[in-house]
Motif scaffolding. Structure first.
Motif, PDB file in Angstrom:
ATOM      1  N   THR A  55       0.816  -1.138   0.038  1.00 52.48           N
ATOM      2  CA  THR A  55      -0.052  -0.025   0.055  1.00 52.48           C
ATOM      3  C   THR A  55       1.037   1.301  -0.066  1.00 52.48           C
ATOM      4  O   THR A  55       0.313   2.317  -0.498  1.00 52.48           O
ATOM      5  N   LEU A  56       2.232   1.175   0.214  1.00 56.89           N
ATOM      6  CA  LEU A  56       3.059   2.199   0.285  1.00 56.89           C
ATOM      7  C   LEU A  56       3.102   2.624  -0.980  1.00 56.89           C
ATOM      8  O   LEU A  56       3.361   3.963  -1.293  1.00 56.89           O
ATOM      9  N   SER A  57       3.432   1.882  -1.931  1.00 57.23           N
ATOM     10  CA  SER A  57       3.710   2.329  -3.617  1.00 57.23           C
ATOM     11  C   SER A  57       2.420   2.498  -4.052  1.00 57.23           C
ATOM     12  O   SER A  57       2.426   2.869  -5.052  1.00 57.23           O
ATOM     13  N   TRP A  58       1.370   1.496  -3.785  1.00 54.47           N
ATOM     14  CA  TRP A  58       0.144   1.538  -4.340  1.00 54.47           C
ATOM     15  C   TRP A  58      -0.630   2.931  -4.239  1.00 54.47           C
ATOM     16  O   TRP A  58      -1.406   3.490  -5.112  1.00 54.47           O
ATOM     17  N   MET A 363      -8.380  -7.486   1.437  1.00 50.90           N
ATOM     18  CA  MET A 363      -7.378  -6.839   2.201  1.00 50.90           C
ATOM     19  C   MET A 363      -6.602  -5.918   1.819  1.00 50.90           C
ATOM     20  O   MET A 363      -6.160  -5.749   0.626  1.00 50.90           O
ATOM     21  N   ALA A 364      -6.249  -4.704   2.689  1.00 49.99           N
ATOM     22  CA  ALA A 364      -5.229  -3.831   2.229  1.00 49.99           C
ATOM     23  C   ALA A 364      -3.681  -4.029   2.019  1.00 49.99           C
ATOM     24  O   ALA A 364      -3.039  -3.861   0.994  1.00 49.99           O
ATOM     25  N   TYR A 365      -3.536  -4.710   3.144  1.00 52.99           N
ATOM     26  CA  TYR A 365      -2.087  -4.866   3.222  1.00 52.99           C
ATOM     27  C   TYR A 365      -1.845  -6.381   4.352  1.00 52.99           C
ATOM     28  O   TYR A 365      -2.741  -6.457   4.913  1.00 52.99           O
ATOM     29  N   GLY A 366      -1.133  -7.289   3.960  1.00 52.22           N
ATOM     30  CA  GLY A 366      -1.006  -8.363   4.668  1.00 52.22           C
ATOM     31  C   GLY A 366      -0.141  -8.678   5.839  1.00 52.22           C
ATOM     32  O   GLY A 366      -0.551  -9.625   6.626  1.00 52.22           O
ATOM     33  N   HIS A 367       0.735  -7.811   5.912  1.00 48.90           N
ATOM     34  CA  HIS A 367       1.793  -8.325   7.043  1.00 48.90           C
ATOM     35  C   HIS A 367       1.099  -8.297   8.346  1.00 48.90           C
ATOM     36  O   HIS A 367       1.612  -8.977   9.417  1.00 48.90           O
ATOM     37  N   SER A 368       0.179  -7.377   8.799  1.00 52.25           N
ATOM     38  CA  SER A 368      -0.473  -7.227   9.982  1.00 52.25           C
ATOM     39  C   SER A 368      -1.920  -7.203   9.766  1.00 52.25           C
ATOM     40  O   SER A 368      -2.802  -6.857  10.528  1.00 52.25           O
ATOM     41  N   HIS A 369      -2.528  -7.720   8.488  1.00 57.05           N
ATOM     42  CA  HIS A 369      -3.777  -7.864   8.191  1.00 57.05           C
ATOM     43  C   HIS A 369      -4.558  -6.538   8.132  1.00 57.05           C
ATOM     44  O   HIS A 369      -5.571  -6.718   8.884  1.00 57.05           O
ATOM     45  N   GLY A 370      -4.296  -5.657   7.685  1.00 56.51           N
ATOM     46  CA  GLY A 370      -5.273  -4.515   7.550  1.00 56.51           C
ATOM     47  C   GLY A 370      -6.455  -4.457   6.409  1.00 56.51           C
ATOM     48  O   GLY A 370      -5.960  -4.846   5.302  1.00 56.51           O
ATOM     49  N   ASN A 371      -7.597  -4.270   6.589  1.00 52.13           N
ATOM     50  CA  ASN A 371      -8.606  -4.541   5.664  1.00 52.13           C
ATOM     51  C   ASN A 371      -9.483  -3.224   5.763  1.00 52.13           C
ATOM     52  O   ASN A 371     -10.631  -3.243   5.354  1.00 52.13           O
ATOM     53  N   ALA A 372      -8.850  -2.088   5.942  1.00 53.45           N
ATOM     54  CA  ALA A 372      -9.535  -0.853   5.428  1.00 53.45           C
ATOM     55  C   ALA A 372      -8.640  -0.327   4.202  1.00 53.45           C
ATOM     56  O   ALA A 372      -7.755  -0.617   3.795  1.00 53.45           O
ATOM     57  N   ASN A 373      -9.435   0.628   3.548  1.00 54.28           N
ATOM     58  CA  ASN A 373      -8.748   1.320   2.418  1.00 54.28           C
ATOM     59  C   ASN A 373      -8.161   0.339   1.183  1.00 54.28           C
ATOM     60  O   ASN A 373      -7.205   0.112   0.978  1.00 54.28           O
ATOM     61  N   VAL A 404       2.816   8.679   2.798  1.00 54.98           N
ATOM     62  CA  VAL A 404       3.240   7.277   2.637  1.00 54.98           C
ATOM     63  C   VAL A 404       4.697   6.903   3.155  1.00 54.98           C
ATOM     64  O   VAL A 404       5.248   6.004   3.466  1.00 54.98           O
ATOM     65  N   ALA A 405       5.338   8.392   3.486  1.00 52.56           N
ATOM     66  CA  ALA A 405       6.768   8.247   3.950  1.00 52.56           C
ATOM     67  C   ALA A 405       6.810   7.837   5.346  1.00 52.56           C
ATOM     68  O   ALA A 405       7.934   6.959   5.940  1.00 52.56           O
ATOM     69  N   ASP A 406       5.847   8.007   6.051  1.00 56.16           N
ATOM     70  CA  ASP A 406       5.475   7.466   7.457  1.00 56.16           C
ATOM     71  C   ASP A 406       4.726   6.177   7.286  1.00 56.16           C
ATOM     72  O   ASP A 406       3.558   6.307   7.362  1.00 56.16           O
ATOM     73  N   ALA A 407       5.405   5.138   7.300  1.00 56.37           N
ATOM     74  CA  ALA A 407       4.741   3.734   6.728  1.00 56.37           C
ATOM     75  C   ALA A 407       3.801   3.475   7.914  1.00 56.37           C
ATOM     76  O   ALA A 407       2.740   2.991   7.748  1.00 56.37           O
ATOM     77  N   ASN A 408       4.202   3.564   9.364  1.00 56.51           N
ATOM     78  CA  ASN A 408       3.281   3.313  10.189  1.00 56.51           C
ATOM     79  C   ASN A 408       1.803   3.871  10.200  1.00 56.51           C
ATOM     80  O   ASN A 408       0.883   3.535  10.503  1.00 56.51           O
ATOM     81  N   ALA A 409       1.931   5.597   9.750  1.00 56.50           N
ATOM     82  CA  ALA A 409       0.937   6.275   9.870  1.00 56.50           C
ATOM     83  C   ALA A 409      -0.132   5.866   8.727  1.00 56.50           C
ATOM     84  O   ALA A 409      -1.258   5.799   8.851  1.00 56.50           O
ATOM     85  N   HIS A 410       0.599   5.416   7.617  1.00 59.13           N
ATOM     86  CA  HIS A 410      -0.377   4.917   6.500  1.00 59.13           C
ATOM     87  C   HIS A 410      -0.897   3.603   6.780  1.00 59.13           C
ATOM     88  O   HIS A 410      -2.122   3.194   6.322  1.00 59.13           O
ATOM     89  N   TYR A 411      -0.022   2.722   7.355  1.00 56.15           N
ATOM     90  CA  TYR A 411      -0.915   1.518   7.682  1.00 56.15           C
ATOM     91  C   TYR A 411      -1.943   1.602   8.559  1.00 56.15           C
ATOM     92  O   TYR A 411      -2.965   0.767   8.541  1.00 56.15           O
TER      93      TYR A 411
END
Length: 454
Positions: A55-58, A363-373, A404-411
């Motif tokens: 999602t950081l590059s998407w 799913m938005a991203y898989g490494h901690s299973h985010g499923n918004a956005n 997106v430069a702040d990965a945790n914020a975007h996650y």
């Protein structure tokens, strides 16, 4: 089997064999109901990718029409006027639950957090079948390049998917080896077997506990579906399957496998295009990769599964590879849109204009299973009333801007919805209405997305 009283009721071997014959011996029967008058096609295709994206590059960072496609999406630039990237959508009842996202992508149903068994609800594609499927030989096609079906009946039972490309070709365009009379006799015989199974089930149902009644109900749902298709199949025996030119037949019936992933994916997309071109069906769902163990792409040097890549733990090389696979999958979508756009219908209109295509993940991203956005792309359907060429973003009105430069914020944006009313079911409701389904809501929808319409 705790609810089954073994001392008072046992299924006889004969009864079991009857059921076995009905569920295993029966092939997929193609059509449902008497042939109606032709109608104007309004087509729908649903394409699912597993495990979200990088999602950081998407993430596209600007809303509206003056947006720039992000790196994985750049192949869609040539389709800018026919595609709408959408940010901020989610399924409310799936938030925080990383299991079964694929199974409820088209239903929005509630799922248990532990990934255990659950009863699904009807998928959007199968509601479209009730309107658009009555005019075609195949009410819908359920396909999977890898993985399983995305389609679920009104009883919440998964409709099986076909994964063999040659079987798909034969189903759509193959010549029947038996005469119509032989096929009719077989249909009649199967109808008799189904009657026996239904009668036996009614006789024993009241003797079962709740869990066993649930299992029996699922089984009978499958029997009823086969029964309906059996009743309708006879009508289509008098209608020849489409005849393809020699070159098309050879190309679409070739034997390929996942050793050449791009060619294999494109073969499936070519089969979908031909199914739509010949009006063999108007509703298609296809799982692109499996959530658990699929998605390796040796063509581009990716040997890891998509699931493995999604658990990257922030490793830059893993993230680069995940972006590479995201890019590859979007390129295959772009190829599909190329082919839909290239084929003109009798009125000169591109096939893409009468086909709404939804591409995305649960799913938005898989490494901690985010499923918004959720990563979501809607394409085509200009003749159905869509107006594309914008990035429709439900996050920015409240978020202000992405970082997106702040990965945790975007996650965090991809873990909890910014706008609680920005629901994937809103989009599915919009698609249902564009396919002439009489519906005011779908699952937990709030409203149709008028922003998508001309």
């Amino acid at each position: 089997m705790a609810n089954l009283n073994l001392n008072h009721w046992r299924i006889s071997r004969r009864t079991a064999l009857r059921g076995l014959g009905a569920t295993i011996a029966l092939p997929l029967l193609d059509c449902m109901g008497a042939l109606p008058a032709p109608t104007t096609p309004k087509r729908s295709v649903f394409l699912y990718i597993p495990n979200g994206v990088n999602t950081l590059s998407w993430q596209i960072e600007k809303a509206g029409r003056d947006f720039a496609f992000s790196t994985p999406l750049k192949s869609l630039e040539r389709h800018r006027s026919d595609v709408t990237p959408i940010s901020g959508l989610h399924h409310p009842m799936v938030l925080g639950k990383h299991h079964n996202c694929d199974k409820v992508w088209l239903t929005g149903a509630n799922v248990p957090g532990d990934g255990g068994a659950f009863r699904n609800t009807v998928s959007a594609d199968q509601l479209m079948v009730e309107v658009q499927g009555v005019s075609t030989r195949f009410p819908s096609l359920e396909l999977a390049i890898e993985g399983h079906s995305l389609a679920w009946s009104k009883d919440g039972i998964q409709i099986p998917a076909e994964r063999n490309s040659q079987q798909i070709f034969n189903q759509l365009f193959g010549v029947e080896k038996e005469s119509k009379e032989t096929l009719r006799r077989r249909l009649s015989r199967r109808g008799s077997i189904l009657d026996l199974v239904a009668n036996d089930a009614k006789r024993v149902a009241h003797k079962l506990g709740s869990q066993d009644r649930t299992k029996l109900d699922e089984y009978l749902t499958a029997v009823r579906q086969v029964e309906t298709r059996t009743q309708r199949a006879d009508e289509w025996l008098n209608i020849p399957k489409p005849t393809l030119a020699g070159g098309d037949a050879s190309r679409l019936s070739q034997r390929l496998d996942m050793k050449k992933v791009a060619d294999y994916h494109r073969l499936f997309f070519d089969l979908m295009v031909m199914a739509l071109r010949t009006d063999s069906t108007r509703v298609i769902s296809c799982m692109i990769c499996s959530e658990s163990n699929g998605g390796a792409i040796p063509d581009i040097g990716i040997s890891q599964t998509r699931h493995g890549l999604s658990h990257h733990n922030g490793d830059p090389e893993q993230l680069r590879r995940l972006t590479q696979t995201d890019t590859f999958l979007v390129e295959q979508l772009s190829y599909f849109l190329d082919e839909l756009k290239a084929h003109k219908e009798a009125n000169g209109q591109p096939l893409l204009d009468t086909t709404q295509v939804l591409w995305g993940s649960g799913m938005a991203y898989g490494h901690s299973h985010g499923n918004a956005n959720l990563p979501t792309l809607l394409a085509g359907g200009r003749a159905l009333g869509y107006q594309h060429g914008q990035h429709l973003d439900f996050n920015l009105p409240k978020l202000g801007q992405y970082n997106v430069a702040d990965a945790n914020a975007h996650y965090r944006v991809c873990s909890r919805p910014v706008d609680g009313d920005a629901r994937l079911s809103n989009l599915l409701l919009t698609m249902l209405q564009r396919a002439d389904v009489k519906a005011d809501r779908f699952q937990d929808s709030v409203r149709p997305l008028q922003e998508l319409l001309a």
